[in-house]
Write a protein that holds these residues in place. Structure first.
Motif, PDB file in Angstrom:
ATOM      1  N   VAL A   1       4.301  -0.822   4.160  1.00 50.08           N
ATOM      2  CA  VAL A   1       2.729   0.069   3.393  1.00 50.08           C
ATOM      3  C   VAL A   1       4.787   1.258   3.838  1.00 50.08           C
ATOM      4  N   SER A   2       4.237   2.147   2.010  1.00 50.97           N
ATOM      5  CA  SER A   2       5.305   3.096   2.136  1.00 50.97           C
ATOM      6  C   SER A   2       4.164   4.536   2.610  1.00 50.97           C
ATOM      7  N   VAL A   3       5.916   4.890   3.333  1.00 48.74           N
ATOM      8  CA  VAL A   3       4.904   6.689   3.306  1.00 48.74           C
ATOM      9  C   VAL A   3       5.915   7.330   2.907  1.00 48.74           C
ATOM     10  N   TYR A   4       5.596   8.215   2.075  1.00 45.24           N
ATOM     11  CA  TYR A   4       6.825   9.011   0.967  1.00 45.24           C
ATOM     12  C   TYR A   4       6.005  10.452   0.728  1.00 45.24           C
ATOM     13  N   VAL A   5       6.570  11.062   1.071  1.00 44.74           N
ATOM     14  CA  VAL A   5       5.708  12.091   0.305  1.00 44.74           C
ATOM     15  C   VAL A   5       6.800  12.283  -1.039  1.00 44.74           C
ATOM     16  N   ASN A   6       6.260  12.239  -1.966  1.00 44.96           N
ATOM     17  CA  ASN A   6       7.215  12.933  -3.094  1.00 44.96           C
ATOM     18  C   ASN A   6       7.132  13.909  -3.830  1.00 44.96           C
TER      19      ASN A   6
ATOM     20  N   VAL B   1       0.575  -1.153  -0.288  1.00 42.38           N
ATOM     21  CA  VAL B   1       0.156   0.190   0.034  1.00 42.38           C
ATOM     22  C   VAL B   1       1.150   1.238  -0.301  1.00 42.38           C
ATOM     23  N   PRO B   2       0.619   1.987  -1.631  1.00 40.87           N
ATOM     24  CA  PRO B   2       1.535   2.749  -0.994  1.00 40.87           C
ATOM     25  C   PRO B   2       0.872   4.320  -0.861  1.00 40.87           C
ATOM     26  N   THR B   3       1.424   4.747   0.257  1.00 49.15           N
ATOM     27  CA  THR B   3       0.507   6.640   0.725  1.00 49.15           C
ATOM     28  C   THR B   3       1.449   7.158   0.758  1.00 49.15           C
ATOM     29  N   MET B   4       1.305   8.755   1.400  1.00 51.76           N
ATOM     30  CA  MET B   4       2.244  10.033   1.643  1.00 51.76           C
ATOM     31  C   MET B   4       1.969  10.118   2.745  1.00 51.76           C
ATOM     32  N   GLY B   5       1.310   9.023   4.056  1.00 50.19           N
ATOM     33  CA  GLY B   5       1.598   9.230   5.351  1.00 50.19           C
ATOM     34  C   GLY B   5       0.332  10.164   5.615  1.00 50.19           C
ATOM     35  N   PHE B   6       0.317   9.996   7.013  1.00 46.93           N
ATOM     36  CA  PHE B   6      -0.789  10.942   7.904  1.00 46.93           C
ATOM     37  C   PHE B   6      -1.918  10.162   8.166  1.00 46.93           C
ATOM     38  N   LEU B   7      -1.524   8.725   8.312  1.00 44.67           N
ATOM     39  CA  LEU B   7      -2.773   8.087   8.458  1.00 44.67           C
ATOM     40  C   LEU B   7      -3.885   8.269   8.816  1.00 44.67           C
ATOM     41  N   HIS B   8      -5.265   7.463   7.839  1.00 44.42           N
ATOM     42  CA  HIS B   8      -6.795   7.936   8.399  1.00 44.42           C
ATOM     43  C   HIS B   8      -6.832   7.046   7.946  1.00 44.42           C
ATOM     44  N   GLU B   9      -8.969   6.609   8.941  1.00 47.85           N
ATOM     45  CA  GLU B   9      -8.904   5.160   8.122  1.00 47.85           C
ATOM     46  C   GLU B   9      -9.457   5.227   6.467  1.00 47.85           C
ATOM     47  N   GLY B  10      -9.027   6.302   5.956  1.00 48.20           N
ATOM     48  CA  GLY B  10      -9.014   5.955   4.553  1.00 48.20           C
ATOM     49  C   GLY B  10      -8.079   4.520   3.859  1.00 48.20           C
ATOM     50  N   HIS B  11      -6.838   5.076   4.472  1.00 48.28           N
ATOM     51  CA  HIS B  11      -5.955   4.576   3.983  1.00 48.28           C
ATOM     52  C   HIS B  11      -5.629   2.777   5.106  1.00 48.28           C
TER      53      HIS B  11
ATOM     54  N   PHE C   1      -5.453   0.550  -4.233  1.00 49.99           N
ATOM     55  CA  PHE C   1      -5.188   1.974  -4.106  1.00 49.99           C
ATOM     56  C   PHE C   1      -6.489   1.907  -3.788  1.00 49.99           C
ATOM     57  N   GLY C   2      -6.877   3.427  -3.705  1.00 53.78           N
ATOM     58  CA  GLY C   2      -7.951   4.316  -3.339  1.00 53.78           C
ATOM     59  C   GLY C   2      -8.884   4.629  -4.385  1.00 53.78           C
ATOM     60  N   LYS C   3     -10.003   4.402  -4.479  1.00 54.78           N
ATOM     61  CA  LYS C   3     -11.048   5.160  -5.619  1.00 54.78           C
ATOM     62  C   LYS C   3     -11.374   6.563  -5.005  1.00 54.78           C
ATOM     63  N   LYS C   4     -10.662   7.214  -3.827  1.00 54.02           N
ATOM     64  CA  LYS C   4     -10.865   8.272  -3.985  1.00 54.02           C
ATOM     65  C   LYS C   4      -9.835   9.278  -4.674  1.00 54.02           C
TER      66      LYS C   4
ATOM     67  N   VAL D   1       0.899  -4.646  10.144  1.00 52.00           N
ATOM     68  CA  VAL D   1       1.950  -4.385   8.903  1.00 52.00           C
ATOM     69  C   VAL D   1       3.581  -4.839   9.231  1.00 52.00           C
ATOM     70  N   HIS D   2       3.471  -6.209   8.483  1.00 52.65           N
ATOM     71  CA  HIS D   2       5.655  -6.219   8.482  1.00 52.65           C
ATOM     72  C   HIS D   2       6.028  -5.240   8.105  1.00 52.65           C
ATOM     73  N   ALA D   3       6.152  -4.247   6.808  1.00 55.63           N
ATOM     74  CA  ALA D   3       7.146  -3.650   7.262  1.00 55.63           C
ATOM     75  C   ALA D   3       6.870  -2.731   6.742  1.00 55.63           C
ATOM     76  N   VAL D   4       7.509  -1.232   6.968  1.00 57.19           N
ATOM     77  CA  VAL D   4       7.297   0.267   6.764  1.00 57.19           C
ATOM     78  C   VAL D   4       8.574   1.063   6.048  1.00 57.19           C
ATOM     79  N   PHE D   5       8.506   1.097   3.996  1.00 61.85           N
ATOM     80  CA  PHE D   5       9.433   1.688   3.537  1.00 61.85           C
ATOM     81  C   PHE D   5       9.115   2.818   3.569  1.00 61.85           C
ATOM     82  N   CYS D   6      10.395   3.779   4.819  1.00 60.23           N
ATOM     83  CA  CYS D   6       9.785   5.556   4.553  1.00 60.23           C
ATOM     84  C   CYS D   6      11.679   5.415   3.409  1.00 60.23           C
ATOM     85  N   PRO D   7      11.477   5.568   2.407  1.00 60.22           N
ATOM     86  CA  PRO D   7      12.562   5.684   2.246  1.00 60.22           C
ATOM     87  C   PRO D   7      13.230   6.788   2.394  1.00 60.22           C
ATOM     88  N   THR D   8      14.842   6.938   2.425  1.00 61.53           N
ATOM     89  CA  THR D   8      15.206   8.438   2.318  1.00 61.53           C
ATOM     90  C   THR D   8      16.472   8.765   1.402  1.00 61.53           C
ATOM     91  N   ASN D   9      16.621   7.809   0.018  1.00 64.42           N
ATOM     92  CA  ASN D   9      17.330   8.000  -0.686  1.00 64.42           C
ATOM     93  C   ASN D   9      16.660   6.966  -2.079  1.00 64.42           C
TER      94      ASN D   9
END
Ligand SMILES: Nc1ncnc2c1ncn2[C@@H]1O[C@H](COP(=O)(O)OP(=O)(O)OP(=O)(O)O)[C@@H](O)[C@H]1O
Ligand SMILES: CC(C)(CO)[C@@H](O)C(=O)[O-]
Ligand code: BAL
Length: 318
Positions: free
Chosen positions: A57-62, A31-41, A184-187, A91-99
Motif C-alpha cells: 500500500v502506498s501512502v502519499y499525498v501527491n 493499492v495506491p492511497t493518500m492515507g487517512f485510511l477508512h473502510e473504503g481503502h 482502485f476504487g470506483k468512488k 499488508v506486507h509493505a507500506v510505501f511512504c516515499p520522501t523522495n
C-alpha cells in the motif's frame, strides 16, 4: 497477531524490496492511497490481499495533482493510525516515499505550501500544480502523463492539473513498485477509467481492478475528506446519495430523460445546501455524455459542502 508491514520511505529501497520478492516468484498487489485510511481503502486492501501473494500500500499525498488553490495543506493525515490498520490486514509493505520527486519536495507539504503561487496557471501559460509551484515554475519535474480525452470532462473541468498529476504519479508508482495487480476504487470513477486507459495505451504490465464504492450506513460515500465536514454539512451531504438513488430509480423505472435525471439531482442537492460543481451522465467506459440511458451509463456528481468538495457516482445498467 499479524506482523507489522515493512515501512519503506525510499524509492530505490521500494524497488529493491519488490524485485527481491518477485525474483522468488511472488506476485504483488498494490493499492495506491493518500492515507487517512477508512473502510473504503481497507476494502481495496482486502481485495488486493486475495489476488496476490504480497500486498503493498502506498501512502502519499501527491502535490502534483493539487492546484495551488486546492486543499493540499488541509488534506488529513494519520500515518500511525494507517499503519495499525494495515498491520491488522496483514499488508506486507507500506510505501511512504520522501523522495518520489527528487527535487522540489523539500520538507513535504509544508514547504510546498510555503512556496506556493496563486492560481493554477504559471507564467509560461501552462498549468501549475503544487509540485511545480514548490520547485519554481518551469524547473524540476517536467514529464507528465496525460490521458487526453478522458481527463477533459467531469472533475477535469474544475481541477485542471488533477488527472495529469494522478496519471503521472501512478505511472511513477507502478515503475517503482512493479506490481502485478493494482486496485482502485470506483468512488473516483474517472480516475479509475483513466488509469485503465493509461495502462492499456502505455503497455504497463499491471492488471487494474475496479472496486465497488464503500458507503457509510446512511449511504454517504466514504472519503478521507468527510472528516472536514461539520455535523450539519455531513447531514446535508447525504443529499448526494439520496439524489443519485432517486435518479437511478427514475432511470430504470420511469423512463426519465437524462436532462430530467440531472435536474432532479441538481435540485435535491441544491435544496439541501450543496453547491453543484457538476452533475453528468456519461458512458461507463468512454465517459462521453449520453442523452438517453440505453446502454451502461454512470451518473457522476461533484458538489461542495462548506469548504469540502465531495464526489460520488452511481452506475446505471439498463
Ligand atoms: N468509499 C470508497 N469506496 C471505494 N474506494 C474508495 C473509497 N474512498 C476512496 N477509495 C479509493 O481509495 C483509493 C485512494 O483514495 P484516496 O486516498 O484519495 O481516498 P479518498 O477517501 O478518496 O480521499 P478523498 O476523496 O478525500 O481524496 C482510490 O482508489 C479511491 O478511489
Ligand atoms: C491514486 C492516487 C493515490 C494518486 O495520488 C490518488 O489520486 C487517490 O488516492 O485516489
Ligand atoms: N481521491 C482523489 C484524490 C484527490 O482528490 O486529490
Amino acid at each position: 497477531m499479524a506482523s507489522e508491514p515493512e515501512v519503506i520511505r525510499d524509492k530505490t529501497a521500494m524497488r529493491r524490496w519488490s524485485r527481491s520478492h518477485r525474483s522468488k516468484g511472488k506476485t504483488l498487489a498494490f493499492v495506491p492511497t493518500m492515507g487517512f485510511l477508512h473502510e473504503g481503502h481497507l476494502a481495496l486492501v482486502r481485495a488486493a490481499g486475495a489476488l496476490a501473494d504480497l500486498t503493498v500500500v502506498s501512502v502519499y499525498v501527491n502535490p502534483g495533482q493539487f492546484a495551488p488553490s486546492e486543499d493540499l495543506d488541509a488534506y488529513p493525515a494519520d500515518l500511525r493510525g494507517d499503519l495499525h490498520k494495515l498491520a491488522d490486514l496483514g499488508v506486507h509493505a507500506v510505501f511512504c516515499p520522501t523522495n518520489l520527486y527528487d527535487y522540489g519536495e523539500g520538507g513535504g507539504r509544508g514547504e510546498v505550501q510555503a512556496r506556493r503561487t496563486e492560481g493554477a496557471v504559471g507564467s509560461s501559460g501552462l498549468p501549475v500544480s503544487c509540485l511545480e509551484a514548490a520547485a519554481g515554475d518551469g524547473s524540476g519535474h517536467e514529464t507528465w502523463v496525460r490521458v487526453e480525452k478522458l481527463e477533459r470532462g467531469l472533475c477535469g473541468m474544475s481541477r485542471p492539473v488533477f488527472f495529469r498529476g494522478v496519471a503521472t504519479v501512478v505511472a511513477k508508482l507502478f515503475n517503482i513498485v512493479e506490481p502485478d495487480i493494482a486496485v482502485f476504487g470506483k468512488k473516483d470513477y474517472q480516475q479509475w477509467r483513466i488509469i485503465c486507459r493509461m495502462v492499456r495505451d502505455l503497455d504497463f504490465a499491471v492488471k487494474i481492478i475496479g472496486s465497488e464504492i464503500v458507503r457509510e450506513s446512511d449511504g454517504l460515500a466514504m472519503s478521507s475528506r468527510n472528516v472536514r465536514l461539520s455535523p450539519e454539512e455531513r447531514e446535508k451531504a447525504l443529499s448526494i446519495y439520496k439524489s443519485l438513488s432517486k435518479a437511478k430509480y427514475a432511470a430504470l423505472h420511469e423512463q426519465s430523460t437524462c436532462q430530467e435525471l440531472k435536474s432532479l439531482v441538481v435540485q435535491l442537492v441544491t435544496e439541501a445546501g450543496g453547491i453543484i460543481d457538476y452533475v453528468e451522465i456519461v458512458e461507463q467506459e468512454s465517459l462521453i455524455p449520453v442523452e438517453e440511458i440505453n446502454r451502461p451509463a454512470v451518473i457522476c456528481i461533484a458538489a461542495w459542502f462548506g469548504t469540502v468538495r465531495l464526489i460520488d457516482n452511481m452506475e446505471i445498467n439498463p
